[in-house]
Scaffold this active site. Sequence first.
Site, PDB file in Angstrom:
ATOM      1  N   ASP A  25     -33.274   1.586 112.698  1.00  0.00           N
ATOM      2  CA  ASP A  25     -32.704   2.311 111.260  1.00  0.00           C
ATOM      3  C   ASP A  25     -34.131   3.131 111.090  1.00  0.00           C
ATOM      4  O   ASP A  25     -35.214   2.461 110.694  1.00  0.00           O
ATOM      5  CB  ASP A  25     -32.476   1.283 110.211  1.00  0.00           C
ATOM      6  N   ASP A 102     -20.758   7.259 125.753  1.00  0.00           N
ATOM      7  CA  ASP A 102     -19.413   6.605 125.832  1.00  0.00           C
ATOM      8  C   ASP A 102     -18.284   7.722 125.793  1.00  0.00           C
ATOM      9  O   ASP A 102     -18.468   8.267 124.639  1.00  0.00           O
ATOM     10  CB  ASP A 102     -19.331   5.664 124.771  1.00  0.00           C
ATOM     11  N   ASP A 204     -14.586   4.002 128.395  1.00  0.00           N
ATOM     12  CA  ASP A 204     -14.020   3.039 127.848  1.00  0.00           C
ATOM     13  C   ASP A 204     -12.614   2.876 128.305  1.00  0.00           C
ATOM     14  O   ASP A 204     -11.894   3.809 128.228  1.00  0.00           O
ATOM     15  CB  ASP A 204     -14.102   3.646 126.325  1.00  0.00           C
ATOM     16  N   GLU A 258     -15.179   1.171 132.397  1.00  0.00           N
ATOM     17  CA  GLU A 258     -14.892  -0.098 132.027  1.00  0.00           C
ATOM     18  C   GLU A 258     -13.781  -0.552 132.730  1.00  0.00           C
ATOM     19  O   GLU A 258     -12.689  -0.217 132.209  1.00  0.00           O
ATOM     20  CB  GLU A 258     -14.897  -0.192 130.695  1.00  0.00           C
ATOM     21  N   HIS A 332     -22.248  -4.903 124.238  1.00  0.00           N
ATOM     22  CA  HIS A 332     -22.077  -5.120 123.150  1.00  0.00           C
ATOM     23  C   HIS A 332     -20.486  -6.037 122.597  1.00  0.00           C
ATOM     24  O   HIS A 332     -20.181  -6.102 121.581  1.00  0.00           O
ATOM     25  CB  HIS A 332     -21.695  -3.704 122.440  1.00  0.00           C
ATOM     26  N   ASP A 333     -19.846  -6.305 123.877  1.00  0.00           N
ATOM     27  CA  ASP A 333     -18.584  -6.937 123.905  1.00  0.00           C
ATOM     28  C   ASP A 333     -18.846  -8.422 124.107  1.00  0.00           C
ATOM     29  O   ASP A 333     -17.946  -9.006 124.264  1.00  0.00           O
ATOM     30  CB  ASP A 333     -17.630  -6.245 124.623  1.00  0.00           C
TER      31      ASP A 333
HETATM   32  C1  GLC Z   1     -13.879  -1.213 125.138  1.00  0.00           C
HETATM   33  C2  GLC Z   1     -15.249  -1.439 124.252  1.00  0.00           C
HETATM   34  C3  GLC Z   1     -14.859  -2.270 122.930  1.00  0.00           C
HETATM   35  C4  GLC Z   1     -14.064  -1.662 122.235  1.00  0.00           C
HETATM   36  C5  GLC Z   1     -12.717  -1.539 122.829  1.00  0.00           C
HETATM   37  C6  GLC Z   1     -11.575  -0.236 122.123  1.00  0.00           C
HETATM   38  O1  GLC Z   1     -13.671  -2.408 125.457  1.00  0.00           O
HETATM   39  O2  GLC Z   1     -16.226  -1.966 124.994  1.00  0.00           O
HETATM   40  O3  GLC Z   1     -16.161  -2.280 122.094  1.00  0.00           O
HETATM   41  O4  GLC Z   1     -13.888  -2.447 121.029  1.00  0.00           O
HETATM   42  O5  GLC Z   1     -12.921  -0.561 124.346  1.00  0.00           O
HETATM   43  O6  GLC Z   1     -12.246   0.760 122.410  1.00  0.00           O
HETATM   44 CA    CA Z   2     -29.889   4.577 109.087  1.00  0.00          CA
END
Ligand code: GLC
Ligand code: CA
Length: 557
Positions: A25, A102, A204, A258, A332-333
């Site tokens: 941040d 992304d 994605d 993905e 992140h998932d």
């Molecule tokens: C993908 C992303 C995930 C998101 C989902 C919907 O799986 O990695 O974080 O919630 O798509 O966009």
């Molecule tokens: Ca910030």
Amino acid sequence: MSKKDLRKWWKEAVVYQIYPRSFKDSNGDGIGDLGGIISRLDYISSLGINVVWLNPIFASPNDDNGYDISDYRRIMDDFGNMQDFDELLAGLHVRGIKLVLDLVVNHSSDEHEWFRLGRSGRDHPYREYYHWWPAEKGTPPQRYSIFDINHNAWMYDTNTDAWFLHYFSRKQPDLNWENPALRKEIYDMMRFWLDKDIDGFRMDVIPFISKDTSFPILHFSTEQEYIHYYANGPNLHAYLQEINREVLSKYNIMTVAEGAGVRKEEALDYVDPERHELNMLYHFDGIDLKNLPGDEIVHDPKYDLVAFKTIYSNWDSIFSEKGWGTIYLGNHDQPRMVSRWGNDTPEFRELSSKMLSTFLLTMRATPYYYAGDELGMANIRFKNIDDYNDIATINRYRKIESEGGDLKGFLEEMKLFSRDNGRTPFQWNATAHAGFSTRTPWLKVNPDFIQVNAGVQESDPNSVLNYFRQLVKLRKQHKILVYGKYTLLDKDNPRIYAYLREWQGDKLLIMLNFTKTEASVNPGINLSKASVLICNCSSPSSCKVLRPCGAMVLQLS
Ligand code: GLC
Ligand code: CA
């Protein structure tokens, strides 16, 4: 085609994934931002990685932290503005690092102009940018939503007396790819970013974009079945080829899908170069592997290592002649790599993180390495639902609550699996808020930051961080680690993952102990001339017995 032609920069790359909200941040609002990433460019560069993948940075009401985009050409206010973006891109390029963004085009936000206008009346031209089911046709055939509290992917909209489709949350309506006008808008938008000189896209849930718009009745009972169906729409590959023809082929970039719902038999359809679609795809077979029933004392590792090895070996073999693979153990998932696949107790956290990193950096596939794993960051294990931010966790909790189900059991499960475990702020140093922000962050910092942080690891030559740097360097120096043929050894060994890499007469042997006790290995190879290239313990005891969580890369000839 000669071997040389098969070499590509994106095969030789190590991708470092940054979740911008959690990295750094810069303006004291508790939310990571582009300015924060800019302020840490030298750190990123010091890792030796060559590509950064940023999770979505576009305007969004953040129902799903940026995966619900309301304007594809604007930067999210929380993250900064276009000037910050340009500065970040230039800062990366100057350091020889490429940037991948992304691309979230299976759905937009319901606050996107297309949806707001399309929803205003049945005749609006933007209506056809989404999937609508008019109420006079009756209730739409059941579709499963991954995030919705009721798992119903149809949401009724009173204004025009119709239902709209959303595979994810209600605020993430699915875009209608069958409409050429929508596709053209998407391609223009992709060109907008590529013309700014970005280096590629992580796409994605791209396998979901094409839908059978007759919406036949389905008879599935599991989420897995729906996801596989969603990933196989009738025009999917025609659209991927169109994207390639119209946009991708005009730039020197990389693309990675993905691969949600993609089975190994289907993978080459995405990445066979002769099909002119995408470069890479990441699969879910590995990270979907379940833990064995019973506790960790009984099972070390918690999952069936032989099954784990089989999955990664099978995926390697798919791309042995054409196409190219990816490898990852966290993002992140997912929960944190060391907590999910290794051992995050104080005794083994470092060794185990190093061992797993050795795996990622020595396979024949492009590694996607998640920021924070190079420090051995671990799951935070929230006790209380109020600590969570993730829509997937919160909506599942609410559903169980409404059904009077086992909330305690669910919270225990989330300590291991919730996506928020992988989203806690990056641990820069031992000062307040781990040096992430001057103010209370949007998601709690893991209290282990006092011991686990970049600052202390920077000065320790044996830290997880410095070991990761060595691994990246090794992969850069030894192209055999990128291109070398992979052969699984000692395949039924339930505790050790050993494999050979061979290229242009060279041979490397990788041996990884996935357990917290000493374990012996039988690679079936003469090791008398072996020399250690890298090892996560100061002095390997022998080549046949690996220390707890031990990892070794040996040069054989
Ligand atoms: C993908 C992303 C995930 C998101 C989902 C919907 O799986 O990695 O974080 O919630 O798509 O966009
Ligand atoms: Ca910030």
